[in-house]
Design an enzyme around this catalytic site. Structure first.
Site, mmCIF file in Angstrom:
data_model
loop_
_atom_site.group_PDB
_atom_site.id
_atom_site.type_symbol
_atom_site.label_atom_id
_atom_site.label_comp_id
_atom_site.label_asym_id
_atom_site.label_seq_id
_atom_site.Cartn_x
_atom_site.Cartn_y
_atom_site.Cartn_z
ATOM 1 N N GLY B 13 0.670 -1.234 -0.019
ATOM 2 C CA GLY B 13 -0.168 0.028 0.210
ATOM 3 C C GLY B 13 0.862 1.321 0.239
ATOM 4 N N SER B 37 -1.543 -5.135 2.917
ATOM 5 C CA SER B 37 -0.133 -4.313 3.160
ATOM 6 C C SER B 37 0.125 -4.849 4.802
ATOM 7 C CB SER B 37 -0.452 -2.941 3.013
ATOM 8 O OG SER B 37 0.535 -2.397 3.592
ATOM 9 N N LYS B 38 1.605 -4.999 4.878
ATOM 10 C CA LYS B 38 1.933 -5.391 6.213
ATOM 11 C C LYS B 38 2.006 -4.187 7.316
ATOM 12 C CE LYS B 38 6.870 -5.402 5.261
ATOM 13 N NZ LYS B 38 8.102 -6.292 5.282
ATOM 14 N N GLU B 50 11.758 12.705 0.296
ATOM 15 C CA GLU B 50 11.819 13.751 0.746
ATOM 16 C C GLU B 50 11.776 15.148 -0.490
ATOM 17 O OE1 GLU B 50 15.235 14.165 3.116
ATOM 18 O OE2 GLU B 50 14.624 12.799 4.598
ATOM 19 N N GLY B 52 11.762 15.100 -4.216
ATOM 20 C CA GLY B 52 10.693 15.538 -5.201
ATOM 21 C C GLY B 52 10.531 14.414 -6.322
ATOM 22 N N PHE B 117 17.957 18.967 -9.370
ATOM 23 C CA PHE B 117 18.239 17.525 -8.797
ATOM 24 C C PHE B 117 19.588 17.017 -9.540
ATOM 25 C CE2 PHE B 117 16.535 14.386 -5.702
ATOM 26 C CZ PHE B 117 15.813 15.514 -5.039
ATOM 27 N N PHE B 157 0.457 -9.948 6.308
ATOM 28 C CA PHE B 157 1.748 -10.052 5.922
ATOM 29 C C PHE B 157 1.865 -11.255 4.659
ATOM 30 C CE2 PHE B 157 6.032 -12.310 6.206
ATOM 31 C CZ PHE B 157 6.549 -11.203 6.002
ATOM 32 N N GLN B 231 22.196 1.406 -4.908
ATOM 33 C CA GLN B 231 22.314 2.738 -4.748
ATOM 34 C C GLN B 231 22.919 3.262 -3.390
ATOM 35 O OE1 GLN B 231 19.493 6.446 -5.728
ATOM 36 N NE2 GLN B 231 21.175 6.367 -7.180
ATOM 37 N N HIS B 233 23.300 6.343 -1.460
ATOM 38 C CA HIS B 233 23.222 8.012 -1.345
ATOM 39 C C HIS B 233 24.194 8.569 -0.652
ATOM 40 C CE1 HIS B 233 21.292 11.879 -0.871
ATOM 41 N NE2 HIS B 233 20.243 11.600 -1.426
ATOM 42 N N LEU B 243 18.161 10.359 5.542
ATOM 43 C CA LEU B 243 18.455 10.848 4.643
ATOM 44 C C LEU B 243 18.230 12.142 4.720
ATOM 45 C CD1 LEU B 243 18.894 10.363 1.677
ATOM 46 C CD2 LEU B 243 16.759 10.975 1.265
ATOM 47 N N GLU B 246 18.819 15.047 -1.389
ATOM 48 C CA GLU B 246 19.820 15.625 -2.541
ATOM 49 C C GLU B 246 19.031 17.218 -2.785
ATOM 50 O OE1 GLU B 246 20.912 12.922 -5.611
ATOM 51 O OE2 GLU B 246 19.593 14.203 -6.842
ATOM 52 N N ARG B 286 24.432 10.227 -7.882
ATOM 53 C CA ARG B 286 24.874 9.744 -6.810
ATOM 54 C C ARG B 286 25.951 8.508 -6.773
ATOM 55 N NH1 ARG B 286 18.698 9.007 -4.716
ATOM 56 N NH2 ARG B 286 18.200 11.430 -4.522
ATOM 57 N N HIS B 354 20.370 3.249 -0.163
ATOM 58 C CA HIS B 354 19.263 3.765 -0.386
ATOM 59 C C HIS B 354 18.142 3.295 -0.995
ATOM 60 C CE1 HIS B 354 16.874 7.706 -0.314
ATOM 61 N NE2 HIS B 354 17.135 7.856 -1.828
ATOM 62 N N GLU B 378 9.445 0.069 -6.488
ATOM 63 C CA GLU B 378 10.763 -0.166 -6.053
ATOM 64 C C GLU B 378 11.053 -1.660 -6.368
ATOM 65 O OE1 GLU B 378 12.662 2.173 -3.027
ATOM 66 O OE2 GLU B 378 14.464 0.816 -2.956
ATOM 67 N N ARG B 389 19.949 5.021 -10.538
ATOM 68 C CA ARG B 389 18.910 5.684 -10.572
ATOM 69 C C ARG B 389 19.159 7.308 -10.360
ATOM 70 N NH1 ARG B 389 14.733 8.005 -6.512
ATOM 71 N NH2 ARG B 389 15.904 7.172 -5.104
HETATM 72 C C1 LIG Z 1 14.380 8.459 2.935
HETATM 73 C C2 LIG Z 1 14.163 8.212 1.253
HETATM 74 C C3 LIG Z 1 13.785 9.232 0.562
HETATM 75 C C4 LIG Z 1 13.379 9.360 -0.807
HETATM 76 N N1 LIG Z 1 13.316 10.447 -1.340
HETATM 77 C C5 LIG Z 1 13.012 10.371 -2.737
HETATM 78 C C6 LIG Z 1 12.544 11.317 -3.658
HETATM 79 O O1 LIG Z 1 12.935 12.451 -3.106
HETATM 80 N N2 LIG Z 1 12.173 11.264 -4.915
HETATM 81 C C7 LIG Z 1 12.114 9.941 -5.549
HETATM 82 O O2 LIG Z 1 11.618 9.939 -6.685
HETATM 83 N N3 LIG Z 1 12.364 9.103 -4.812
HETATM 84 C C8 LIG Z 1 12.751 8.718 -3.325
HETATM 85 N N4 LIG Z 1 13.138 7.694 -2.675
HETATM 86 C C9 LIG Z 1 12.706 6.519 -3.427
HETATM 87 C C10 LIG Z 1 11.287 6.126 -3.337
HETATM 88 O O3 LIG Z 1 10.652 6.840 -2.290
HETATM 89 C C11 LIG Z 1 10.763 4.940 -3.089
HETATM 90 O O4 LIG Z 1 11.652 4.080 -4.123
HETATM 91 C C12 LIG Z 1 9.573 4.620 -3.345
HETATM 92 O O5 LIG Z 1 8.563 5.451 -2.617
HETATM 93 C C13 LIG Z 1 9.116 3.028 -3.109
HETATM 94 O O6 LIG Z 1 7.639 2.944 -3.403
HETATM 95 P P1 LIG Z 1 7.033 1.511 -3.418
HETATM 96 O O7 LIG Z 1 5.225 1.852 -3.349
HETATM 97 O O8 LIG Z 1 7.389 0.810 -4.529
HETATM 98 O O9 LIG Z 1 7.120 0.979 -2.000
HETATM 99 P P2 LIG Z 1 6.899 1.501 -0.567
HETATM 100 O O10 LIG Z 1 6.450 2.772 -0.243
HETATM 101 O O11 LIG Z 1 8.221 1.124 0.307
HETATM 102 O O12 LIG Z 1 5.776 0.287 -0.151
HETATM 103 C C14 LIG Z 1 5.853 -0.985 0.200
HETATM 104 C C15 LIG Z 1 4.423 -1.589 0.433
HETATM 105 O O13 LIG Z 1 4.708 -3.040 0.433
HETATM 106 C C16 LIG Z 1 3.875 -3.675 1.693
HETATM 107 N N5 LIG Z 1 4.710 -4.959 1.782
HETATM 108 C C17 LIG Z 1 6.076 -5.118 1.942
HETATM 109 N N6 LIG Z 1 6.167 -6.309 1.943
HETATM 110 C C18 LIG Z 1 4.962 -6.971 2.325
HETATM 111 C C19 LIG Z 1 4.578 -8.290 2.707
HETATM 112 N N7 LIG Z 1 5.225 -9.343 2.774
HETATM 113 N N8 LIG Z 1 3.114 -8.415 2.916
HETATM 114 C C20 LIG Z 1 2.263 -7.430 2.602
HETATM 115 N N9 LIG Z 1 2.707 -6.234 2.449
HETATM 116 C C21 LIG Z 1 4.137 -6.070 2.106
HETATM 117 C C22 LIG Z 1 4.615 -2.565 2.647
HETATM 118 O O14 LIG Z 1 3.395 -2.672 3.753
HETATM 119 C C23 LIG Z 1 4.167 -1.306 1.835
HETATM 120 O O15 LIG Z 1 2.617 -0.985 2.147
HETATM 121 C C24 LIG Z 1 13.335 7.869 -1.367
HETATM 122 C C25 LIG Z 1 13.554 6.683 -0.741
HETATM 123 C C26 LIG Z 1 13.845 6.981 0.723
HETATM 124 C C27 LIG Z 1 14.080 5.570 1.563
#
Ligand SMILES: Cc1cc2nc3c(=O)[nH]c(=O)nc-3n(C[C@H](O)[C@H](O)[C@H](O)COP(=O)(O)OP(=O)(O)OC[C@H]3O[C@@H](n4cnc5c(N)ncnc54)[C@H](O)[C@@H]3O)c2cc1C
Ligand code: SF4
Ligand code: FES
Lengths: 247, 576
Positions: B13, B37-38, B50, B52, B117, B157, B231, B233, B243, B246, B286, B354, B378, B389
């Site tokens: 989620g 979602s877990k 953070e 953008g 950026f 989970f 990656q 950072h 973090l 950038e 990076r 990161h 991701e 990236r």
């Molecule tokens: C500190 C930080 C700053 C960042 N800043 C930027 C930025 O400025 N710009 C940018 O473009 N990117 C940035 N990134 C990267 C970007 O934020 C992430 O790559 C992105 O948000 C990942 O989103 P996602 O939806 O793929 O996963 P997530 O938001 O990590 O969500 C994963 C979901 O999967 C669920 N899940 C996982 N395993 C299970 C399981 N076994 N069972 C059930 N549910 C599960 C979790 O509960 C969660 O809901 C940053 C990353 C970090 C860590």
């Protein structure tokens, strides 16, 4: 000998500890540690059954709220006090049913959040091809503060009204409703009105503002509630002088 | 068996999962979609982003420039068709988010503001102060609440994918609050489970980022792609790994060594100017900045600290007003967690794990090679990120590909067959496995194994690696994989230790995939730097690594050529 810190942690498990109790733990003092680090130290080394929520460790995911010496706090954003003569007492947030140890059930908030319709409501849609809605920094200022809520529930644990009257929508839900009501892109205030004013809770809220005091993100839910009361009061005045539906 | 519980089941989620859910709910309101979602969706780690989200809007900018920056930033390992379609879709997705209420920062006239950026030659990064991910995630989550067709499994989970006849048919999952284990069937499953930074000891990633979805897909037979590209950072706070975005450098921050010298000028990244220059110095990519730190350390020009060597990020010259307006969260984090005020003090920083460029192999629509299985965000590797990236490409990526995966999965679900009884037998096996684990005693503590895995990864597969360090790590990981864990907690109610044990085994899979992919790639490219093979080798490795799980055996590695459309491989030039 490293300096040690004493903790007293609330334990409850419907299966194994049905009678709630406090358990004492000792952890080394480390000036960089927050309370969450101490809890993780215990979990990793002494007692893997100690249960608590956490994720980001940077005060933004809203998972880790607990009572620390009676105060609602984020455990990841509260440093361990040094040389504390009394043990530090860690309990689950009050006013919520406890699932286990420090983990509380927040389903009630999740239901209320949906009820206040926290999304942009438009009476006329604009296609994406027309680009963004213009919004000046001043217009943004009107709702911005209320948009910072991380749903950490500290304000609910602090709110005396919610404690007495669980039907009260509560500080964060009202702040989030107001966040959309105040947004220049939104046209849904009238649809949120009946939900927010249908219950007495909002009128019982005084100016004390415990919610605002504990909020780690400076959302100021008390201000949202007072603002809302004012609109609702004006609205009910208008509905006295105008025919029904015309207000 | 009866018709499945859901048409489309989304695991995760975060930004990707919620965007996918809205895409299904809007395009096919008759389909039963669920988000499992877990953690509660708004706790997902997207919340911590953070800086953008990149999308071309400025008059002086163009899609081709965004594409070129992305491809050269990725050291030519990006699939260029994917990048081209990504940069085209990104501005629409960001505008869509604006229509849903995201408080993007504005210029005085009320239009979207953009900032510089790293690695981007134009200002094209949309931002919501320095809490972009927080606002993006809460906007998406609150928007989903209006769709009654989206069912949620909060704090569930997922432990295994259910497969029948080569098709993915749902998952087995534990309801954390009760410990109930259930098979949840679906015509199509979308993995949106995020990254895996916790495989390393020092990371910006939350406790929940354990590579769960990568491992789930891998065990089910799907290949992981480009897993050697992790990656670092360049600017994390020591000890916590929090973090410092950038954007702090985009606003004009300097990176300085122990002598107060802007050392990046020694690493072919340009000459220092007072004001930030795009694609130069502190706004280089990076991978290059993190590598420069290691060289600086070797020269003895970093500063020792209790938590490893550091350099300083200097924001003081920006002044309090700029810091408050554009970087308020950075100031708050420094004050709260590091006890210093960036308005008057230097911020200690060091490179920190990161982001995972690699992930589950998908095509441009988010489909994996396993029928019925999709992936976005991701956890997935499309690939638009290649070997490195660019900052602010991942938030738009999860929107663009989250939406596409949602549409593709909805399409597939409409014509899929109901699952067979075979799936029930698999679920029964999985329930037995989980209960055995729950009652396990007498093995090693989870934290012991986790710490050993993390230090093996840091020393073996860090910023610089070679065959020897990688082999050592591979051996250590293999040993840890065969170790028995024991639990203190044998209860069903919210058993976080049980879940941590399962996460640990996911992480060990991911660690294995990273190490073996890295061993196999005998060249240096982007974030994968082999000291024993220091040059890029396009003749052999202009190709994606595909790594396959083999039960009880070392994984199998294969390669897939990179798609090149208009930008033949060239030199990466920054600062000149
Ligand atoms: C500190 C930080 C700053 C960042 N800043 C930027 C930025 O400025 N710009 C940018 O473009 N990117 C940035 N990134 C990267 C970007 O934020 C992430 O790559 C992105 O948000 C990942 O989103 P996602 O939806 O793929 O996963 P997530 O938001 O990590 O969500 C994963 C979901 O999967 C669920 N899940 C996982 N395993 C299970 C399981 N076994 N069972 C059930 N549910 C599960 C979790 O509960 C969660 O809901 C940053 C990353 C970090 C860590
Ligand atoms: S208003 Fe403040 S205290 Fe209440 S839930 Fe939101 S962030 Fe937490
Ligand atoms: S762990 Fe996320 S707010 Fe504390």
């Amino acid at each position: 000998m490293p300096e040690l810190v004493n903790l007293e942690v609330f334990r409850y498990s419907p299966e194994h500890t049905p009678e709630p109790r406090f358990q004492k733990f000792q952890v080394p003092y480390n000036k960089e540690w927050v309370v969450l680090d101490a809890l993780n130290y215990i979990k990793d080394r002494t007692d893997g059954s100690l249960s608590f929520r956490w994720s980001c460790r940077m005060g933004i995911c809203g998972s880790c709220g607990v009572l620390i010496n009676g105060e609602p706090k984020l455990s990841c954003a509260t440093f361990l006090p040094s040389k504390s003569s009394k043990p530090i007492r860690i309990e689950p947030l009050r006013h919520f049913p406890v699932i286990r140890d420090l983990i509380v059930h927040i389903g009630d908030f999740m239901t209320k959040l949906k009820k206040v319709k926290p999304w942009i409501i438009r009476t006329n849609e604009s296609p994406l091809s027309e680009g963004e809605f213009l919004q000046t920094p001043d217009e943004m200022e009107r709702y911005h503060q209320f948009s910072h809520c991380i749903n950490c529930m500290l304000c609910y644990a602090a709110c005396p009204i919610y404690g007495l009257d669980p039907l009260f929508a509560g500080p964060a839900a009202i702040a989030l409703a107001q966040r959309y009501n105040n947004d220049s892109r939104d046209q849904g205030a009238a649809r949120r009105m009946p939900i927010l004013s249908s219950h007495d809770g909002i009128w019982a809220c005084t100016f004390v503002g415990e919610c605002t005091q504990v909020c780690p993100k400076h959302v100021d839910p008390a201000a949202a509630i007072q603002q809302y009361k004012l609109t609702a009061a004006l609205h009910s005045l208008k509905s006295v002088i105008a025919p029904r539906g015309a207000a | 068996m009866d018709s499945p519980a859901h048409d489309v089941l989304i695991l995760g989620g975060g930004g990707a999962g919620l965007r996918a859910a809205i895409a299904v709910a809007q395009s096919a309101p008759e389909l039963r979609v669920a988000v499992l979602s877990k953690v509660y969706p708004m706790r997902s780690h997207t919340v911590s982003a953070e800086g953008g989200a990149a999308g071309v809007v400025a008059k002086d900018d163009s899609l081709d420039e965004h594409a070129y920056d992305t491809i050269s930033g990725g050291d030519w390992l990006c699939d260029q068709d994917a990048v081209e379609s990504f940069v085209r879709a990104a501005p629409q997705e960001l505008t869509q988010l604006e229509h849903w209420g995201c408080p993007w920062s504005r210029d005085a006239s009320g239009h979207i503001a953009v900032r510089a950026f790293g690695g981007m030659r134009k200002m094209r990064t949309w931002f919501a102060a320095d809490k972009t991910g927080f606002h993006l995630l809460h906007t998406l989550f609150q928007t989903t609440l209006q769709y009654d067709s989206i069912h949620r499994y909060d704090e569930w989970f997922a432990t295994r994918l259910l497969i029948d006849d080569g098709r993915v048919q749902g998952v087995v999952a534990i309801d954390a609050s009760t410990g109930r284990i259930q098979a949840i069937t679906a015509h199509a499953v979308i993995l949106c489970t995020g990254g895996c930074g916790r495989v390393f000891p020092f990371t910006t990633n939350a406790n929940i980022k354990n590579g769960d979805g990568m491992s789930l897909a891998w065990r089910a037979g799907a290949p992981l792609k480009d897993m050697e590209f992790v990656q670092y950072h360049p600017t994390g706070l020591p000890f916590t790994g929090i973090l410092i975005t950038e954007a702090a450098r985009a606003e004009g921050g300097y990176l300085i060594n122990k002598d107060g010298y802007r050392y990046l000028q020694d690493y072919d990244l340009g000459t220092p100017q007072l004001k930030p220059v795009l694609r130069s110095m502190e706004l280089g990519p990076r991978d290059r900045l993190s590598q420069a730190f290691v060289h600086e350390q070797a020269k003895g020009r970093t500063i020792p600290s209790p938590h490893g060597d550091i350099v300083h990020l200097d924001l003081r010259h920006l002044g309090e007003d700029v810091i408050n307006a554009r970087l308020p969260f950075i100031r708050e984090l420094c004050l709260k967690y590091q006890n210093l005020d960036p308005v008057t003090e230097l911020i200690p920083v060091r490179p920190v794990v990161h982001y995972m460029m690699g992930g589950v192999h998908t095509n441009n629509e988010g489909a994996t090679p396993l029928p019925g299985l999709y992936a976005a965000g991701e956890v997935a590797c499309v690939s638009i990120n290649g070997a490195n990236r660019l900052g602010s490409n991942s938030l738009p990526e999860l929107l663009v590909f989250g939406a596409r995966a949602g549409l593709a999965a909805a399409d597939y679900a409409r014509s899929a067959h109901p699952p067979s009884d075979h799936v029930e037998a698999q679920a029964a096996d999985e329930i037995r496995r989980l209960h055995t684990l729950l009652h396990r005693k007498g093995g090693r503590r989870i934290a012991d194994i986790r710490v050993r895995m993390q230090s093996a990864m840091e020393s073996g597969a860090g910023i610089f690696r070679d065959a020897k360090t990688l082999c050592d790590a591979a051996n250590e990981i293999a040993e840890l994989q065969s170790a028995d864990v024991s639990l203190d907690d044998h209860s069903l109610t919210f058993n976080t230790e049980w879940i941590a044990a399962l996460e640990l085994s996911f992480m060990l899979d991911v660690a294995q995939a990273i190490v073996h992919s890295a061993l196999s790639r005998e060249e240096s490219r982007g974030a994968h730097q082999r000291t024993d093979f220091p040059a890029r080798d396009d003749s052999r490795y202009l190709a994606h690594t595909l790594i396959y799980h083999r039960h009880g055996d070392a994984p199998r590695v294969d390669y897939l050529p990179v798609t090149i459309t208009r930008w033949p491989p060239g030199q990466r030039v920054y600062g000149r």
